[in-house]
Scaffold this motif. Structure first.
Motif, short mmCIF file in Angstrom:
data_model
loop_
_atom_site.label_atom_id
_atom_site.label_comp_id
_atom_site.label_asym_id
_atom_site.label_seq_id
_atom_site.Cartn_x
_atom_site.Cartn_y
_atom_site.Cartn_z
N ALA A 28 -2.30 13.34 5.72
CA ALA A 28 -1.23 13.32 5.38
C ALA A 28 -1.08 11.76 4.50
O ALA A 28 -0.42 11.50 3.69
N TYR A 29 -2.01 10.96 4.98
CA TYR A 29 -2.10 9.73 4.51
C TYR A 29 -2.85 9.67 2.93
O TYR A 29 -3.11 8.52 2.47
N GLN A 30 -3.25 10.73 2.66
CA GLN A 30 -3.91 10.97 1.36
C GLN A 30 -4.95 9.80 1.01
O GLN A 30 -4.94 9.13 0.13
N PRO A 45 0.65 -1.15 0.13
CA PRO A 45 0.06 0.06 0.09
C PRO A 45 0.80 1.33 0.08
O PRO A 45 0.45 2.18 -0.60
N ALA A 46 1.95 1.21 0.64
CA ALA A 46 2.98 2.40 0.71
C ALA A 46 3.41 2.73 -0.65
O ALA A 46 3.28 3.79 -1.14
N ALA A 47 4.13 1.66 -1.39
CA ALA A 47 4.41 2.18 -2.85
C ALA A 47 3.32 2.45 -3.63
O ALA A 47 3.31 3.35 -4.43
N LEU A 79 7.60 3.18 2.75
CA LEU A 79 8.33 2.54 1.53
C LEU A 79 9.49 2.54 1.62
O LEU A 79 10.31 1.53 1.52
N PRO A 135 3.75 9.72 5.14
CA PRO A 135 3.86 8.32 5.42
C PRO A 135 3.87 7.21 4.50
O PRO A 135 4.55 6.37 4.88
N ALA A 136 3.77 7.42 3.50
CA ALA A 136 3.65 6.37 2.20
C ALA A 136 5.09 6.31 1.94
O ALA A 136 5.67 5.23 1.99
N ILE A 189 -10.61 4.92 11.09
CA ILE A 189 -11.63 5.56 12.10
C ILE A 189 -10.87 6.56 13.06
O ILE A 189 -9.61 6.25 13.74
N ARG A 231 -5.34 16.87 10.48
CA ARG A 231 -3.81 17.38 10.29
C ARG A 231 -3.03 16.12 9.92
O ARG A 231 -2.28 15.89 8.71
N ASN A 232 -2.93 15.02 10.71
CA ASN A 232 -2.35 14.05 10.54
C ASN A 232 -2.77 12.87 9.60
O ASN A 232 -1.96 12.52 8.74
N TYR A 233 -3.95 12.75 9.57
CA TYR A 233 -4.53 11.57 8.60
C TYR A 233 -4.83 12.29 7.35
O TYR A 233 -4.68 11.35 6.12
N LEU A 266 -6.39 15.33 14.27
CA LEU A 266 -6.69 14.06 13.46
C LEU A 266 -6.65 14.36 12.04
O LEU A 266 -6.06 13.80 11.18
N ALA A 273 0.47 4.11 -2.74
CA ALA A 273 0.19 5.48 -2.32
C ALA A 273 1.17 6.29 -2.90
O ALA A 273 0.83 7.58 -3.21
N LEU A 274 2.63 6.03 -2.84
CA LEU A 274 3.30 7.05 -3.27
C LEU A 274 3.42 7.11 -4.53
O LEU A 274 3.45 8.41 -5.14
N GLU A 311 -10.48 0.95 2.55
CA GLU A 311 -9.89 0.70 3.89
C GLU A 311 -10.71 1.94 4.77
O GLU A 311 -10.60 3.16 4.26
N VAL A 312 -11.43 1.58 5.81
CA VAL A 312 -11.87 2.65 6.75
C VAL A 312 -10.98 2.96 7.90
O VAL A 312 -10.63 2.13 8.91
N ARG A 354 1.53 19.56 -1.27
CA ARG A 354 2.28 19.55 0.05
C ARG A 354 3.65 19.80 0.04
O ARG A 354 4.33 19.34 -0.81
#
Lengths: 343, 343
Positions: A127-129, A63-65, B68, B63-64, A108, A123-125, A121, A67-68, A105-106, B15
């Motif tokens: 960033a996960y796009q 998922p990281a790759a 990675l 984070p991604a 919460i 601000r942080n989340y 929340l 997402a990137l 994915e949900v 960003r």
DNA sequence: TTGTAGGCGTTATCAT
DNA sequence: ATGATAACGCCTACAA
């Protein structure tokens, strides 16, 4: 033929990569990627081959790759004010049931009824796009609003309605629900009707507004019959406030509680002191939590359609993500007066 | 000086990246990275500069990209069987309170008491490369076990104890808790003691084992006084099972419910039918949910230390992640008999 | 203590 | 319909 260092055909440890799947299927990585995602046009046979290779290898995309590379994750951020209220658990389940099958994915986020925490929340989340946002109510900090706006993400607001703003929302009119509560108590012939509220979030307050206004119109409003406290709602608090209210205003003959747990506590406290419900005082709850139907007496309440709200909000978000235009940006799911024994 | 395409100094949308922060602080990206993470040795002044630049730009790491590059995310996966049981909400809150300050994100997976669903969650979420795992109980599929093992991730098991396995766990002895319930009812002079359980997860069953064994040793065990159902635990179900049990076995004078919601339902049903508690039948719950103290009569229960369990489990996981050796891999947090009016 | 080089696994873009 | 190439933004390893 020498393998270069990027070639993972021979790798034996770690999770399999798209490269390995591609090699095994005899295609290029990008074709494997497309086949697995079901996008663009990939020959049926290749799709089959790739899927087989993926299955054999036990391949799961990183998922990281992902997402990137794509600049967005496969998650949807859902922000709720509490997990202690069954209301939001039900909502989350409903959301889950529509988003999960779509591969989303949900995530919460519980902001504990704190606007600052909600801002953190976000601000942080953000960033996960995430692909989209599912938020509770309209009350939030200016910063939060800006972040949501700036993110440009599809967003659906749950629980309340707001027609003027052009925002997408799925809920019901909190004001009307409060008014309905008042009308019901009035229709039962109650004369001295109280309102007890905790938590005091925006929606609770709106309910109070509708309730109060209706009483005023009926000439039955008395500010002395109101208890508003920012403390968190709970059965224990309901017991406490009920005792306190009846001690201060013994003539009260009807009470609307902003949440069922408070009303349940009141019922319990009433039983403990031999106060007859509904004869001496009618008790009306809100939300219709599952246990309310089993109270003694069985609690009358206003059922809020959180499952439908969750489902519809998620579906609407799905449409937004897909770029569709929403015909009805404001969806009123209504509410239902559930009459049982306590009123 | 020409900017190459990787140079983001001049970028105006999207960003901010680490690169931009680094440029603004006049250092290399890697130094900025180190400064922001507080690792290795970076000159104090540079740290200050970098932090300032980051603040000014409103920089938040992607984070991604981070996951990675480093091959792991900043999340901890927590798997619980239900969100409808306040027990797990309390546990999650506790976990949150220790992990969040450490910069770890808590990813919640609800497996609805389904081993298959837990397996799916593991398969999916392990791909996110969490830093560690917080799991509920020991009962799971062989595949799940293998995935956990293969992941090589630090893992702490919550709620139950298992000394033989060498696994890290924080909880209490479910068997002993069941036994304590039986002993208590026996000590109250009860002769015909029933056990009512729903959900039937491993821990519930273990409680039943301890309970049953103790009754047997006292010569008071009667299988006819047991109701076990896989249906989900709820107040309504408690009412139903109580009525059913008393109809079938009117001589029963004590009941141990595997969860407080069932016991609460029983209390309500008893009140509805004029069954005296505890005079005719004593009712003992489990978990000591917040509302139990307000029931009529106030419910006796066995308080489970979920907050401490959550906190300790999280702390232990933190140690494991830090590579520390755990002195006490098995932490028994005990339980407490809370005597109120129903027994 | 700081920086250089390279790669993490995937997807977007542009060819073919 | 398929593929080559180049990012995506950050961190690990190693070098200086």
């Amino acid at each position: 033929m020498a393998y270069n260092k990027n070639d993972r055909r021979s790798r034996t440890k770690g999770r399999p990569t798209l490269n390995e799947v591609a090699h095994r299927a005899g295609v290029s990585p990008i074709t494997a990627s497309r086949a697995l995602r079901g996008v663009a046009t990939v020959a049926e046979e290749l799709v089959r081959k790739v899927e087989e290779a993926a299955r054999e290898l036990g391949y799961i995309a990183n998922p990281a790759a992902r997402a990137l590379a794509s600049a967005h994750s496969q998650s949807v951020l859902v922000l709720v004010p509490s997990l202690a209220n069954q209301l939001f658990i039900d909502t989350l389940e409903a959301i889950h049931s529509v988003l999960r099958p779509k591969g989303l994915e949900v995530v919460i986020g519980n902001f504990h009824y704190s606007r600052e925490e909600e801002e953190d929340l976000l601000r942080n989340y953000l960033a996960y796009q995430p692909r989209g946002l599912l938020l509770t109510g309209f009350e939030r900090t200016e910063s939060s609003r800006r972040m949501i706006e700036a993110s440009g993400l599809p967003c659906v607001y749950m629980m309340d309605l707001d027609s003027g703003s052009g925002l997408h929302c799925v809920g019901f009119s909190q004001v009307n629900a409060g008014a309905a509560a008042a009308r019901h108590l009035l229709s039962r012939g109650r004369q001295r009707i109280a309102f007890v509220a905790a938590q005091l979030d925006q929606r609770t307050l709106l309910r109070g507004d509708g309730f109060r206004r209706t009483l005023q119109q009926a000439g039955r409003y008395d500010p002395a019959f109101e208890i508003l406290t920012p403390r968190p709602s709970s059965v224990g608090l309901g017991s406490e406030l009920f005792a306190q209210l009846l001690a201060a205003q013994p003539q009260i003959d009807g009470i609307f509680f902003c949440n069922d747990d408070l009303a349940q506590g009141a019922l319990l406290e009433a039983a403990r002191h031999g106060v007859k419900v509904p004869e001496q005082v009618a008790v009306l709850g809100f939300n219709d939590l599952p246990s309310s139907a089993f109270m003694v007496p069985r609690l009358s309440s206003i059922r809020t359609p959180r499952e439908i709200i969750g489902r519809r909000a998620a579906e609407q978000l799905l449409d937004l993500i897909a770029g569709k235009t929403i015909a009805e940006p404001v969806q009123d799911m209504g509410f239902e007066l559930v009459l049982r024994e306590s009123t």
